[in-house]
Design an enzyme around this catalytic site. Structure first.
Site, PDB file in Angstrom:
ATOM      1  N   CYS A 111       0.895  -1.186   0.000  1.00 20.49           N
ATOM      2  CA  CYS A 111       0.000   0.000   0.000  1.00 20.49           C
ATOM      3  C   CYS A 111       0.921   1.220   0.000  1.00 20.49           C
ATOM      4  O   CYS A 111       1.161   1.830   1.035  1.00 20.49           O
ATOM      5  CB  CYS A 111      -0.862   0.008   1.247  1.00 20.49           C
ATOM      6  SG  CYS A 111      -1.699  -1.550   1.550  1.00 20.49           S
ATOM      7  N   ALA A 112       1.433   1.595  -1.143  1.00 20.16           N
ATOM      8  CA  ALA A 112       2.657   2.401  -1.159  1.00 20.16           C
ATOM      9  C   ALA A 112       2.488   3.901  -1.348  1.00 20.16           C
ATOM     10  O   ALA A 112       3.392   4.654  -1.003  1.00 20.16           O
ATOM     11  CB  ALA A 112       3.596   1.864  -2.236  1.00 20.16           C
ATOM     12  N   GLY A 115       4.400   7.236  -1.166  1.00 17.39           N
ATOM     13  CA  GLY A 115       5.771   6.759  -1.354  1.00 17.39           C
ATOM     14  C   GLY A 115       6.737   7.056  -0.220  1.00 17.39           C
ATOM     15  O   GLY A 115       7.940   6.860  -0.378  1.00 17.39           O
ATOM     16  N   GLY A 116       6.202   7.495   0.934  1.00 16.44           N
ATOM     17  CA  GLY A 116       7.088   7.766   2.069  1.00 16.44           C
ATOM     18  C   GLY A 116       7.912   6.545   2.436  1.00 16.44           C
ATOM     19  O   GLY A 116       9.150   6.603   2.523  1.00 16.44           O
ATOM     20  N   GLU A 135       0.087   0.357  -5.541  1.00 16.99           N
ATOM     21  CA  GLU A 135      -0.971   1.228  -5.025  1.00 16.99           C
ATOM     22  C   GLU A 135      -2.234   0.941  -5.823  1.00 16.99           C
ATOM     23  O   GLU A 135      -2.216   0.984  -7.045  1.00 16.99           O
ATOM     24  CB  GLU A 135      -0.550   2.702  -5.153  1.00 16.99           C
ATOM     25  CG  GLU A 135      -1.643   3.712  -4.927  1.00 16.99           C
ATOM     26  CD  GLU A 135      -2.320   3.614  -3.547  1.00 16.99           C
ATOM     27  OE1 GLU A 135      -1.609   3.485  -2.534  1.00 16.99           O
ATOM     28  OE2 GLU A 135      -3.563   3.663  -3.509  1.00 16.99           O
ATOM     29  N   ARG A 140      -3.473   8.007  -7.072  1.00 17.12           N
ATOM     30  CA  ARG A 140      -2.370   8.075  -6.113  1.00 17.12           C
ATOM     31  C   ARG A 140      -1.096   7.413  -6.641  1.00 17.12           C
ATOM     32  O   ARG A 140       0.005   7.737  -6.220  1.00 17.12           O
ATOM     33  CB  ARG A 140      -2.796   7.451  -4.782  1.00 17.12           C
ATOM     34  CG  ARG A 140      -3.799   8.331  -4.032  1.00 17.12           C
ATOM     35  CD  ARG A 140      -4.377   7.637  -2.824  1.00 17.12           C
ATOM     36  NE  ARG A 140      -3.401   7.335  -1.800  1.00 17.12           N
ATOM     37  CZ  ARG A 140      -3.012   8.178  -0.845  1.00 17.12           C
ATOM     38  NH1 ARG A 140      -3.510   9.377  -0.773  1.00 17.12           N
ATOM     39  NH2 ARG A 140      -2.125   7.804   0.066  1.00 17.12           N
ATOM     40  N   ASP A 180       1.500  -1.203   4.953  1.00 22.41           N
ATOM     41  CA  ASP A 180       1.245   0.058   5.657  1.00 22.41           C
ATOM     42  C   ASP A 180      -0.222   0.368   5.360  1.00 22.41           C
ATOM     43  O   ASP A 180      -0.541   1.075   4.409  1.00 22.41           O
ATOM     44  CB  ASP A 180       2.190   1.140   5.103  1.00 22.41           C
ATOM     45  CG  ASP A 180       2.101   2.436   5.881  1.00 22.41           C
ATOM     46  OD1 ASP A 180       1.888   2.376   7.103  1.00 22.41           O
ATOM     47  OD2 ASP A 180       2.251   3.508   5.274  1.00 22.41           O
ATOM     48  N   CYS A 233      -1.629   4.014  11.255  1.00 22.80           N
ATOM     49  CA  CYS A 233      -1.505   5.284  11.975  1.00 22.80           C
ATOM     50  C   CYS A 233      -2.785   5.513  12.764  1.00 22.80           C
ATOM     51  O   CYS A 233      -3.363   6.584  12.728  1.00 22.80           O
ATOM     52  CB  CYS A 233      -1.183   6.438  11.026  1.00 22.80           C
ATOM     53  SG  CYS A 233      -2.414   6.701   9.749  1.00 22.80           S
TER      54      CYS A 233
HETATM   55  C1  LIG Z   1      -1.523   4.576   4.848  1.00 24.15           C
HETATM   56  S1  LIG Z   1      -1.606   4.831   3.154  1.00 24.15           S
HETATM   57  C2  LIG Z   1      -0.001   4.398   2.628  1.00 24.15           C
HETATM   58  C3  LIG Z   1       1.053   5.427   2.879  1.00 24.15           C
HETATM   59  C4  LIG Z   1       2.366   5.064   2.244  1.00 24.15           C
HETATM   60  N1  LIG Z   1       2.819   3.759   2.658  1.00 24.15           N
HETATM   61  C5  LIG Z   1       3.455   6.081   2.538  1.00 24.15           C
HETATM   62  O1  LIG Z   1       4.259   5.860   3.428  1.00 24.15           O
HETATM   63  O2  LIG Z   1       3.508   7.102   1.831  1.00 24.15           O
HETATM   64  C6  LIG Z   1      -2.519   3.468   2.580  1.00 24.15           C
HETATM   65  C7  LIG Z   1      -2.630   3.352   1.087  1.00 24.15           C
HETATM   66  O3  LIG Z   1      -3.257   2.117   0.799  1.00 24.15           O
HETATM   67  C8  LIG Z   1      -4.062   2.281  -0.344  1.00 24.15           C
HETATM   68  N2  LIG Z   1      -5.051   1.178  -0.373  1.00 24.15           N
HETATM   69  C9  LIG Z   1      -6.315   1.170   0.030  1.00 24.15           C
HETATM   70  N3  LIG Z   1      -6.867  -0.044  -0.166  1.00 24.15           N
HETATM   71  C10 LIG Z   1      -5.924  -0.813  -0.699  1.00 24.15           C
HETATM   72  C11 LIG Z   1      -5.889  -2.142  -1.162  1.00 24.15           C
HETATM   73  N4  LIG Z   1      -6.945  -2.954  -1.055  1.00 24.15           N
HETATM   74  N5  LIG Z   1      -4.745  -2.585  -1.700  1.00 24.15           N
HETATM   75  C12 LIG Z   1      -3.650  -1.799  -1.814  1.00 24.15           C
HETATM   76  N6  LIG Z   1      -3.632  -0.507  -1.389  1.00 24.15           N
HETATM   77  C13 LIG Z   1      -4.760  -0.037  -0.848  1.00 24.15           C
HETATM   78  C14 LIG Z   1      -4.649   3.662  -0.185  1.00 24.15           C
HETATM   79  O4  LIG Z   1      -5.079   4.171  -1.422  1.00 24.15           O
HETATM   80  C15 LIG Z   1      -3.471   4.421   0.414  1.00 24.15           C
HETATM   81  O5  LIG Z   1      -2.722   5.040  -0.602  1.00 24.15           O
END
Ligand SMILES: C[S@@+](CC[C@H](N)C(=O)[O-])C[C@H]1O[C@@H](n2cnc3c(N)ncnc32)[C@H](O)[C@@H]1O
Length: 460
Positions: A111-112, A115-116, A135, A140, A180, A233
């Site tokens: 879940c990237a 990109g942090g 992603e 996004r 994440d 988080c």
């Molecule tokens: C907490 S954020 C990730 C932040 C990212 N890891 C960073 O450090 O920048 C969670 C991400 O998971 C994505 N997401 C939601 N459902 C998902 C799924 N079923 N599979 C993969 N990604 C998903 C969201 O769109 C979001 O961008």
């Protein structure tokens, strides 16, 4: 101070007890901590600290991280555009430190975006191994790819896929996986007060169901002996300790690999960690590290990999499928503009040329955003270098430079897309640098630098 939802307050009182809850509440009267993380592939910590006009203090749990003060504006400094650092909430920097990526590993960030964590993982991989950054959200994924390119990442595969599709295609494929997870976001209420509006009592349960599936898919993509890090988080136990507990019950081939860290508080599940805003300078997070039992070298896995790598029909075969005309165009460009030839294998995606990792999985029928180092576009018999190529180069690897100083307005004019007048009679593609660090391309024509900074990235 954010207006916290009443039901959230009730829940936190129960979770923390009256005394600690009061300390927790007081933390909402303080400013959220802000951080940057250095890109060690471009600059050392010390060099960055001595160059930037920010007041930086180290983040205790991340050797690449610094706090900056509320008056600093790191996003508006040209070093940000050069990819010398990433702006990241300090608690979020703990996650990849706990994952501990090693050079040469194959790592999935499921879940990237934006990109942090992916840029952090890549900092430790260097240009070795493979980072698959996925992603699900098509909007996004664009920011994810741009952030990785600004970081100078080359050994990457950026996908826009469902976890199910990846799991079907890459069973037992990765050494390490980060989940994440999307979550109820309670830990971000101080930093993003608007997140309070999006919160409801039922949100944790809905998120927990999604997280359960993400973890199950991730589990199947991990090699035996591999490490899975799960982070959120949020404070909600359903999404944290309880989620990990039920995962372990359903997957008896996994165990907790305890996180040892003096700075972070233990979770209520032994070996996991919590980051609390009333205990450290950072927002709320939860992190668990899990290990898949077994030995990564087991024959069963070698066979599984061989299966993936046999029948390389549209994956690796395609990498060599670059026409002689394109090869010639690219070779001419390299001879005229660079002091290196980026290493292949190469792959064409439509009119886009990539240098790809030789460790890529089969790519057909996957939604791919980037398949390695994007070198450029072949159009009407011409090769046009990409922004990613400029940002992935290191000093000494190109022939013509137009160097701009961070404290001179020309650099801002370049970032806004303006042409610049240049002394000297050189002609052709040049790397525009800020204090020696690549920012992008320009083309020297009769004393003028034509601006090739990408339109979508230009400063307003
Ligand atoms: C907490 S954020 C990730 C932040 C990212 N890891 C960073 O450090 O920048 C969670 C991400 O998971 C994505 N997401 C939601 N459902 C998902 C799924 N079923 N599979 C993969 N990604 C998903 C969201 O769109 C979001 O961008």
């Amino acid at each position: 101070m954010p207006e916290l939802p009443a039901k959230f307050i009730e829940k936190m009182k129960l979770l923390l007890g009256e005394e600690e809850f009061n300390l927790f509440c007081e933390s909402y009267g303080q400013e959220a901590a802000q951080g940057i993380r250095v890109n060690p592939l471009k600059i050392s910590r010390d060099s960055l600290v001595s160059r930037v006009p920010f007041s930086l203090r180290p983040v205790p749990w991340c050797r690449l991280g610094f706090y900056y003060s509320p008056d600093d504006r790191p996003g508006k400094h040209p070093y940000h555009a050069a990819g010398l650092y990433y702006i990241q909430e300090p608690s979020a920097m703990a996650v990849v430190e706990i994952l501990q990526p090693q050079p040469g590993e194959r790592i999935l960030d499921l879940c990237a975006a934006p990109g942090g964590k992916s840029t952090h993982i890549y900092s430790y991989l260097g240009h070795t191994g493979l980072l698959v950054a996925n992603e699900i959200n098509a909007n996004r994924v664009k920011a994810l790819a741009e952030n990785l390119e600004r970081w100078g990442a080359r050994n990457i595969l950026v996908t826009n896929e469902t976890p199910e599709k990846l799991a079907e295609r890459m069973p037992a494929y990765f050494d390490k996986i980060l989940v994440d997870a999307p979550c109820s976001g309670e830990g971000m209420f101080r930093k993003l007060p608007e997140a309070c509006l999006d919160w409801s009592e039922g949100k944790s349960q809905r998120c927990a169901a999604m997280q359960k599936n993400l973890l199950a898919q991730a589990a199947s993509m991990l090699k035996p002996g591999g490490v899975l890090v799960y982070s959120t988080c949020t404070f909600s136990p359903e999404e944290n300790e309880e989620q990990v507990n039920s995962f372990l019950q359903a997957h008896n081939d996994f165990e907790i690999c305890p996180v040892e860290n003096d700075w972070l508080a233990p979770g209520t599940l032994a070996g996991t960690v919590r980051i609390w805003p009333h205990k450290v300078q950072g927002e709320g997070h939860f992190v668990a590290r899990l290990r898949k039992k077994g030995d990564a070298g087991a024959g069963r896995i070698l066979r599984a990999e061989q299966k993936l790598w046999s029948g390389r029909k549209s994956g690796v075969d395609k990498i060599n499928d670059v026409s002689p005309e394109v090869q010639k165009l690219f070779a001419t460009f390299c001879r005229e503009t660079l002091n290196i030839v980026p290493e292949g294998p190469y792959l064409m995606f439509g009119d886009q040329l990539y240098a790809v990792s030789d460790r890529l999985p089969e790519l057909s029928r996957l939604k791919i955003s980037r398949a390695g180092w994007h070198l450029g576009t072949v159009k009407k018999g011409r090769f046009e270098p990409s922004h990613a190529l400029a940002l992935g180069l290191h000093a000494g690897q190109w022939k013509r430079t137009v160097n701009l100083r961070a404290d001179n307005e020309d650099v801002y004019r370049y970032l806004k897309g303006e042409s610049l007048m240049i002394q000297g009679g050189e002609q052709g593609w040049a790397i525009v640098t800020v204090d020696g660090f690549p920012l992008g391309w320009g083309k020297l024509v009769n004393g003028q630098l034509k601006n090739h900074y990408p339109k979508g990235l230009r400063w307003g």
